[in-house]
Design a protein around this motif. Structure first.
Motif, PDB file in Angstrom:
ATOM      1  N   PRO A 269     -24.755 -95.069 -35.827  1.00  0.00           N
ATOM      2  CA  PRO A 269     -23.730 -94.258 -35.145  1.00  0.00           C
ATOM      3  C   PRO A 269     -23.635 -92.862 -35.757  1.00  0.00           C
ATOM      4  N   GLU A 270     -23.411 -91.893 -34.873  1.00  0.00           N
ATOM      5  CA  GLU A 270     -23.363 -90.511 -35.340  1.00  0.00           C
ATOM      6  C   GLU A 270     -21.991 -89.933 -35.017  1.00  0.00           C
ATOM      7  N   PHE A 271     -21.318 -89.354 -35.995  1.00  0.00           N
ATOM      8  CA  PHE A 271     -19.999 -88.765 -35.819  1.00  0.00           C
ATOM      9  C   PHE A 271     -19.970 -87.415 -36.515  1.00  0.00           C
ATOM     10  N   PRO A 272     -20.588 -86.395 -35.914  1.00  0.00           N
ATOM     11  CA  PRO A 272     -20.708 -85.137 -36.646  1.00  0.00           C
ATOM     12  C   PRO A 272     -19.357 -84.601 -37.125  1.00  0.00           C
ATOM     13  N   PHE A 273     -18.283 -84.807 -36.323  1.00  0.00           N
ATOM     14  CA  PHE A 273     -17.006 -84.230 -36.720  1.00  0.00           C
ATOM     15  C   PHE A 273     -16.498 -84.864 -38.008  1.00  0.00           C
ATOM     16  N   LEU A 274     -16.860 -86.136 -38.222  1.00  0.00           N
ATOM     17  CA  LEU A 274     -16.382 -86.817 -39.414  1.00  0.00           C
ATOM     18  C   LEU A 274     -17.338 -86.689 -40.589  1.00  0.00           C
ATOM     19  N   LEU A 281     -23.932 -72.383 -43.276  1.00  0.00           N
ATOM     20  CA  LEU A 281     -24.773 -71.636 -42.346  1.00  0.00           C
ATOM     21  C   LEU A 281     -25.424 -72.517 -41.291  1.00  0.00           C
ATOM     22  N   PHE A 282     -25.901 -73.663 -41.721  1.00  0.00           N
ATOM     23  CA  PHE A 282     -26.747 -74.436 -40.807  1.00  0.00           C
ATOM     24  C   PHE A 282     -26.018 -75.596 -40.165  1.00  0.00           C
ATOM     25  N   VAL A 283     -24.693 -75.542 -40.199  1.00  0.00           N
ATOM     26  CA  VAL A 283     -23.927 -76.630 -39.610  1.00  0.00           C
ATOM     27  C   VAL A 283     -23.666 -76.306 -38.149  1.00  0.00           C
ATOM     28  N   GLU A 284     -24.174 -77.162 -37.280  1.00  0.00           N
ATOM     29  CA  GLU A 284     -23.986 -76.890 -35.855  1.00  0.00           C
ATOM     30  C   GLU A 284     -22.596 -77.307 -35.403  1.00  0.00           C
ATOM     31  N   VAL A 285     -22.249 -78.548 -35.700  1.00  0.00           N
ATOM     32  CA  VAL A 285     -20.932 -79.051 -35.334  1.00  0.00           C
ATOM     33  C   VAL A 285     -20.103 -79.126 -36.610  1.00  0.00           C
ATOM     34  N   PRO A 286     -19.173 -78.207 -36.789  1.00  0.00           N
ATOM     35  CA  PRO A 286     -18.371 -78.267 -38.008  1.00  0.00           C
ATOM     36  C   PRO A 286     -17.496 -79.507 -38.006  1.00  0.00           C
ATOM     37  N   TYR A 447     -12.596 -72.800 -44.851  1.00  0.00           N
ATOM     38  CA  TYR A 447     -13.715 -73.500 -44.200  1.00  0.00           C
ATOM     39  C   TYR A 447     -14.749 -73.895 -45.242  1.00  0.00           C
ATOM     40  N   PRO A 448     -14.472 -74.907 -46.040  1.00  0.00           N
ATOM     41  CA  PRO A 448     -15.381 -75.265 -47.134  1.00  0.00           C
ATOM     42  C   PRO A 448     -16.714 -75.758 -46.574  1.00  0.00           C
ATOM     43  N   SER A 449     -17.779 -75.436 -47.311  1.00  0.00           N
ATOM     44  CA  SER A 449     -19.090 -75.879 -46.860  1.00  0.00           C
ATOM     45  C   SER A 449     -19.627 -77.016 -47.720  1.00  0.00           C
ATOM     46  N   THR A 450     -18.898 -77.362 -48.789  1.00  0.00           N
ATOM     47  CA  THR A 450     -19.349 -78.470 -49.628  1.00  0.00           C
ATOM     48  C   THR A 450     -18.190 -79.432 -49.853  1.00  0.00           C
ATOM     49  N   THR A 451     -18.544 -80.646 -50.189  1.00  0.00           N
ATOM     50  CA  THR A 451     -17.504 -81.613 -50.534  1.00  0.00           C
ATOM     51  C   THR A 451     -17.349 -81.614 -52.044  1.00  0.00           C
ATOM     52  N   PRO A 452     -16.125 -81.887 -52.530  1.00  0.00           N
ATOM     53  CA  PRO A 452     -15.939 -81.918 -53.977  1.00  0.00           C
ATOM     54  C   PRO A 452     -16.753 -83.051 -54.586  1.00  0.00           C
ATOM     55  N   ASN A 453     -17.539 -82.701 -55.600  1.00  0.00           N
ATOM     56  CA  ASN A 453     -18.393 -83.700 -56.246  1.00  0.00           C
ATOM     57  C   ASN A 453     -17.737 -84.102 -57.556  1.00  0.00           C
ATOM     58  N   VAL A 454     -16.730 -84.936 -57.454  1.00  0.00           N
ATOM     59  CA  VAL A 454     -15.950 -85.270 -58.644  1.00  0.00           C
ATOM     60  C   VAL A 454     -16.741 -86.200 -59.565  1.00  0.00           C
ATOM     61  N   PHE A 492     -11.918 -68.985 -35.630  1.00  0.00           N
ATOM     62  CA  PHE A 492     -12.783 -70.006 -36.192  1.00  0.00           C
ATOM     63  C   PHE A 492     -14.213 -69.462 -36.256  1.00  0.00           C
ATOM     64  N   PRO A 493     -14.913 -69.687 -37.375  1.00  0.00           N
ATOM     65  CA  PRO A 493     -16.211 -69.037 -37.554  1.00  0.00           C
ATOM     66  C   PRO A 493     -17.342 -69.622 -36.704  1.00  0.00           C
ATOM     67  N   LYS A 494     -17.126 -70.721 -36.021  1.00  0.00           N
ATOM     68  CA  LYS A 494     -18.219 -71.298 -35.236  1.00  0.00           C
ATOM     69  C   LYS A 494     -17.915 -71.151 -33.749  1.00  0.00           C
ATOM     70  N   GLU A 495     -18.968 -71.058 -32.973  1.00  0.00           N
ATOM     71  CA  GLU A 495     -18.726 -70.842 -31.552  1.00  0.00           C
ATOM     72  C   GLU A 495     -18.350 -72.108 -30.809  1.00  0.00           C
ATOM     73  N   ILE A 496     -18.785 -73.233 -31.347  1.00  0.00           N
ATOM     74  CA  ILE A 496     -18.641 -74.472 -30.587  1.00  0.00           C
ATOM     75  C   ILE A 496     -17.180 -74.849 -30.370  1.00  0.00           C
ATOM     76  N   PHE A 497     -16.308 -74.525 -31.344  1.00  0.00           N
ATOM     77  CA  PHE A 497     -14.881 -74.804 -31.175  1.00  0.00           C
ATOM     78  C   PHE A 497     -14.076 -73.521 -31.266  1.00  0.00           C
ATOM     79  N   THR A 498     -12.929 -73.495 -30.592  1.00  0.00           N
ATOM     80  CA  THR A 498     -11.920 -72.507 -30.967  1.00  0.00           C
ATOM     81  C   THR A 498     -11.126 -73.105 -32.118  1.00  0.00           C
ATOM     82  N   ASP A 499     -10.333 -72.270 -32.787  1.00  0.00           N
ATOM     83  CA  ASP A 499      -9.565 -72.837 -33.906  1.00  0.00           C
ATOM     84  C   ASP A 499      -8.557 -73.865 -33.419  1.00  0.00           C
TER      85      ASP A 499
END
Lengths: 535, 360, 298
Positions: A269-274, A281-286, A447-454, A492-499
């Motif tokens: 299963p694919e859930f890009p939003f989650l 830069l290279f994230v299509e679906v934030p 708009y973080p691009s990384t997850t915290p690596n605790v 919102f920095p991506k075109e696919i969604f509005t904020d």
């Protein structure tokens, strides 16, 4: 007693009056819902049915209700309808109708004499008094219907005659807002139909104590229905708006899972939003993965901090401490902590913890602050759970020669566990949705691009404090914070969604997480309570 | 029993007597403790309490050596757990209790400590000033925030009052009606669905309410009622009232449910209708709980800052007239902290702490 | 345990209680009395869910007398009492079959007005349950709710003020309940400040204030001390001059002292014997009733 009445216990209902009052009741309900559809803009206010505009129809509906009420009330007074009215409608009814008449009088006074309070105030007072007396002086069947019906007739007639149309506006001097007829009329109609249903409900049960009960129940029922409706709409809005965002490019078998060692790729299963980061830069679906991970770490840390402290304190207070000054102080302290606004904890974290721990926003400080908020809830619920363990259990254990601590550990705590766990789950649900303190001590870039690596950031150093964790001392994102950041950051920095779209999606995920936790908590409480009652 | 008024001469002797009683009790406690506790356990207690105190002291001072006494605490409690589990457990539970109290004490004292400079600098004006004399504009409420050295919380206090009143007007009647419905009117099956449902509603985070309010309510009032700004006290108060509803219903329903069934039966057996029973017996008997529910619900909703923070305009001033709830102004004590504390410093920050002290 | 079979054309049940097993004869509960019956109960069954709490109870209550219902706990005597004014309607799972008539009017028909019914049949509970209001308000609660009393500013303005009537009513019913002398100086104090016995007499006075025909009492003295109990017993005997009193008690001496006729319920919700109190206590027909009365079980 001389003035007690002896009635037959099985009073018969009159069918004609019954039918009429039921018709009035049904009309009120229909008009009530019609007004709501206009208010919620499901129907446009300029819409017309059979050549008559929607607003006028509402007015006609009110006139019908008003006329019906007069007929029922007067018919009952003249004896055509079999009813059991009291001597008077009572002071509360008089006050309600008096206030309504006063409002009518005030409006008429303003129209006729001008906008000076000296002029319209006496008119309003006079009308109010008249309405009050008209309600309390006659017998209940007239007093509880006719004065209210007059107000309905005036309002309905004015609207039906075209006195108000969709373009009409009212701009009072005391308000910055302008009230258009298209909104004001439905709002007034909602209240007017409530009034109509109240009166018709009384008439339907033949007035008297039974009638007043029916009227009150219709009123309470309508209010409760509206309340549940609003709450359901709220959740419905979030679900319908958020679902599209959450399911963007989601599929049940679109993804691929590489089985480790074997190297075979399986559909997954694919859930890009989650599963995607928000920025980058290279994230299509934030997505909201960083926020989910951040929330998990926050909750984990807060639980780790607050649960041992809360349970320990609860054990001490119930098992060791004698009731006295110390327990009182702790009770005051927990109630104080419980009722402190969350933002104050944020301020405290900002002033006390941040300079001493991280020097800036950090996950660790967020964990501690949320832990402070969780602490009183854990303490209160686990204390209640421990107090609910019967003393007989303790005595039985002590009578077997078991020490106090062993009794606590093997008898008291296990018995108190269900209550405590329920409390912790509910508390976690609460802090997982908490935003205000996070703004001050936790939040990072919108708009973080990384997850915290605790887990991967623990490092040993030769300097004190010997163990450091860069990730734990850095800012991050969490679901509620992400929602706030999206709202305030604007574009919102991506075109696919509005904020806004992204916000709805985040709100839905947050809602699912928090309400899911609450559902587990409430469910487990019901389960344990039922189990307790059966035993 | 005859009581004797204490005279001035008695006081020292009374005090002395009390002090000696205390001392004797303490001595007795020490003797008890020594005789009941093994030497090793006593040593463990001493080490544990000393190391905790040292840890807190070092942390308070901001020392990087905090970890050393903390490790000492962990080691001593670990050894103690193995050798004297009962004593170690009792000491630990005592420590957690003290920590709970200490946290509240710290929060309160820091709030006061940090707001003192603001009060010293502004005096009572912080809470009462309604006009900035340096500003020509005679409009009340302009320039009361961050204009020169003028800081006044008065607009926010008014904003808090306005939103609270609106929220209460929404939440109290509807919430009480809901509680009456669930507790007294609804059939058992309906109650079993509605009650947990409303409890679930209490869990919806305030930021979510705020987001819905921002995108729907604010826009609605702006578009249909031509409010001067997107965001008004009325919309925010309405949303806070809705947000408070689940708590009001739950707490008030508990209070109504707690009225003994025997009293309700008594009223019914006299031939009063269920509604008369509810109105004249049950609600008066449960009134304190019901009103506590309203206070708690609205208070909690106000404390959950975020809905208002997102919905209000953060323009500080007095609407004219005061009850113009559709004006362009919008700021409360909690929202100003949430909105500005992140990048405040100096007196600004102290003023925000004063706002925090004001609302807690 | 019970089963029904037909012997000699009459309906009889074989029931076992304790060590005795016997057939319950309908004749045991046929009680002949002079005058009219106030309440007529015919073949009343009550179920709580699937559990049968009363089975086939039939009995006639004579006017202006004291009827005692006795039996071991769980025998259904309280359930029976609560059927008479339909207080069992409050319990969701309860189901009532059969007939109860008050002065010939059916209590269990669809159009019955519960308000009128309960005005005619008052009730006093086991635990004193005065409202958390003043003594005066406790008395005037019923008449006020039924619209027979109207006081306050508005009523005074409209010339409908019944304050004098209220004073008279409060004094009359408190005297009737033998409470007047103890509380006449503190009518405006909260009723919860009274002693248990006083509270119970207040509850009786409260029931009298709506002028009922029948007063049901569910173990009215079981929560009270012996002196308060004696006062309540005296009061019940006096009330029988004007009212029909039905009293549930687990105290057999009490039943023997105060009642004119006694109904004995035994396990399983069954009316075993009903008749003149002296006869029931001195010469019962049923062996099990005799066992119960002499204390062999129960």
């Amino acid at each position: 007693m001389s003035n007690a009445t002896r009635n037959r216990i099985d009073g018969a209902d009159s069918t004609a009056g019954d039918l009429l009052s039921r018709g009035v009741l049904a009309t009120s309900v229909v008009v009530f819902f019609a007004a709501w559809t206009l208010l919620l803009q499901w129907v446009d206010e300029t819409a017309a049915v059979g050549g008559v505009s929607a607003l006028k129809l509402l007015g006609v509906g009110l006139v019908v209700v008003g006329v019906g009420l007069v007929v029922v009330g007067v018919g009952s007074r003249l004896g055509y309808v079999d009813t059991a009215p009291s001597k008077t409608a009572g002071v509360p009814v008089g006050v309600v109708f008096g206030l309504l008449w006063a409002a009518v009088g005030g409006l008429l006074g303003t129209l006729a004499l001008g906008n000076a309070a000296v002029l319209w105030l006496p008119v309003a007072a006079l009308f109010g008094l008249a309405g009050f007396l008209a309600s309390v002086l006659p017998r209940e069947d007239v007093g509880a219907t006719v004065p209210g019906a007059v107000v309905l007739l005036l309002l309905g007639g004015f609207v039906a005659a075209g006195g108000v149309n969709a373009g009409w506006t009212w701009a009072p001097a005391w308000s910055s807002a302008v009230f258009p007829g298209s909104e004001l009329v439905p709002i007034l109609v909602v209240f007017a139909t409530l009034l109509g249903a109240w009166c018709a409900g009384k008439a339907n049960e033949g007035f008297g104590a039974e009638g007043r009960q029916a009227g009150a129940y219709y009123l309470v029922g309508a209010v409760v229905f509206a309340m549940l409706g609003v709450l359901a709409l709220l959740v419905g809005f979030i679900v319908t708006n958020g679902l599209a965002t959450m399911l963007t490019r989601a599929s049940l078998a679109g993804g691929e899972l590489t089985v480790p060692l074997v190297g075979v790729e399986l559909p997954w299963p694919e859930f890009p939003f989650l599963t995607n980061p928000t920025g980058g830069l290279f994230v299509e679906v934030p997505g909201v993965l960083p926020a989910i991970i951040g929330t998990l770490w926050l909750v984990f840390g807060a639980v780790l901090f607050a649960v041992p402290l809360g349970i320990g304190a609860a054990v001490f207070l119930t098992e060791y401490a004698e009731r006295g000054r110390l327990t009182q102080v702790v009770e005051v302290a927990t109630n104080g902590l419980w009722s402190t606004p969350s933002i104050v904890f944020g301020l405290f974290g900002l002033a006390f913890l941040v300079p001493r721990i991280s020097g800036g926003n950090a996950i660790f400080v967020g964990q501690l602050v949320l832990g402070f908020m969780l602490l009183p809830l854990v303490l209160i619920t686990s204390r209640e759970a421990i107090l609910a363990v019967p003393d007989a259990h303790r005595d039985a254990s002590a009578a077997l020669g078991v020490t106090k601590w062993q009794t606590i550990r093997s008898v008291v705590l296990p018995a108190a566990m269900p209550g405590t766990i329920t409390g912790v789950i509910l508390g976690v649900g609460r802090i997982a949705g908490e935003t205000a303190p996070l703004l001050l001590v936790f939040g990072g870039p919108p708009y973080p691009s990384t997850t915290p690596n605790v887990l991967g950031s623990f490092e040993l150093t030769a300097q004190p404090p010997f163990v450091t964790n860069e990730a734990l001392l850095s800012p991050a994102s969490a679901l509620p914070y992400q929602l706030y950041a999206t709202i305030t950051a604007g574009v919102f920095p991506k075109e696919i969604f509005t904020d806004t779209q992204f916000g709805w999606g985040t709100a839905l995920v947050l809602l699912l997480v928090v309400v899911g936790l609450y559902a587990v908590g409430v469910g487990s409480r019901l389960y344990f309570r039922r189990k307790l009652h059966h035993e | 029993m005859t009581s004797r008024r204490p005279s001035v001469q008695d006081v020292p002797t009374d005090l002395r007597a009390a002090a000696s009683r205390r001392a004797a009790a303490a001595k007795r406690w020490v003797r008890d403790y020594r005789s009941r506790t093994a030497d090793g356990a006593v040593a463990m207690h001493v080490v544990v309490f000393t190391s905790v105190l040292a840890t807190f002291g070092a942390f308070f001072a901001g020392s990087q050596w905090t970890v050393v006494p903390f490790l000492a605490f962990l080691a001593s409690i670990g050894v103690g757990w193995v050798k004297y589990q009962a004593e170690a457990a009792k000491a630990l539970t005592l420590l957690t209790t003290v920590a709970t109290v200490a946290i509240l004490a710290l929060v309160v004292s820091f709030l006061v400590y940090e707001s003192l400079p603001a009060i010293r600098a502004r005096g009572l004006d912080l809470f009462t000033q309604v006009r900035n004399p340096a500003i020509d504009d005679p409009e009340l409420g302009e320039g009361l925030w961050n204009r020169g050295d003028v800081w006044s919380l008065t607009p926010m206090m008014l904003g808090t009052a306005i939103t609270t009143v609106i929220a209460t007007v929404v939440a109290a009647p509807v919430g009480i009606a809901g509680a009456v419905f669930v507790s007294e009117i609804a059939p058992r099956r309906v109650r079993e669905v509605v009650k947990p449902g409303i409890e679930l509603m209490a869990g919806i985070p305030s930021i979510t309410y705020g987001f819905v309010g921002l995108t729907i309510l604010n826009q609605y009032f702006y578009a249909e009622f031509s409010t001067p700004t997107i965001g008004t006290y009325f919309a925010a108060g309405l949303m806070i009232g809705i947000m408070a509803l689940p708590t009001v219903v739950t707490v008030a329903e508990d209070a109504l449910n707690a009225v003994p069934e025997s009293i309700k039966s008594g009223a019914l057996a006299m031939g009063s209708t269920p509604w008369q029973t509810t109105k004249s017996v049950t609600i008066p008997a449960g009134l304190s709980g019901v009103s506590a529910g309203v206070l708690l619900g609205v208070g909690r909703a106000m404390g959950e800052t975020m809905a208002a923070t997102v919905m209000l305009t953060h323009t500080k001033g007095f609407p004219s007239p005061v009850f113009d709830v559709f004006s362009g102004y919008g700021e409360t004590l909690t929202t100003v902290i949430a909105f500005e504390a992140g990048n405040a410093s100096g007196l600004h920050k102290n003023v925000l702490f004063a706002a925090g002290a004001c609302c807690s | 345990m019970s089963e029904t079979d037909t012997v000699d054309g009459t309906d009889q049940r074989v029931t076992t209680t304790g060590e005795t097993s016997e057939r319950v004869r309908e004749a045991w509960s046929d009680y002949e009395f002079a005058g009219d019956a106030k309440l007529v109960v015919d073949d009343l069954d009550v179920y709580y869910g699937d559990e049968r709490a009363l089975q086939g109870v039939s009995l006639d209550v004579p006017d202006e007398s004291v009827t005692a219902l006795i039996g071991p706990s769980g025998c259904g005597k309280s359930t029976f009492l609560r059927c008479l004014n339909r207080m069992n309607d409050r319990i969701d799972s309860a189901r009532v079959e059969g007939s109860v008539t008050l002065d010939g009017e059916e209590v269990y028909s669809d159009g019955v007005n519960l308000v009128e019914l309960r005005k005619r049949i008052g009730m006093v509970f086991q635990e004193p349950n005065p409202f958390p209001k003043s003594i005066r308000d406790n008395i005037s609660y019923g008449p006020r709710k039924h619209g027979d009393l109207d006081t306050g500013l508005l009523a005074r303005l409209l010339g409908r003020d019944d304050t004098d009537d209220e004073e008279a009513l409060v004094e009359r019913v408190l005297r009737r309940a033998a409470l007047w002398d103890e509380v006449k100086d503190r009518l405006d104090d909260n009723a919860l400040g009274l002693s248990g016995g006083q509270q119970q007499r207040l509850c009786i006075a409260r029931a009298l204030a709506v002028d009922p025909d029948v007063i049901l009492m569910d173990e009215p003295a079981s929560a009270l001390d012996p002196i308060a109990t004696a006062k309540i017993e005296d009061l019940i005997e006096e009330l029988a001059e004007d009212y029909t009193v039905v009293v549930v008690t687990h105290n057999m001496q009490q039943a023997a002292r105060i009642s004119d006729q006694t109904a004995v319920f035994l396990t399983g919700g069954e009316l075993v014997e009903y008749g003149d109190t002296d006869q029931i206590f001195e010469n019962p027909e049923s062996q099990r009733v005799e066992d119960y009365i002499t204390g062999k079980f129960g």
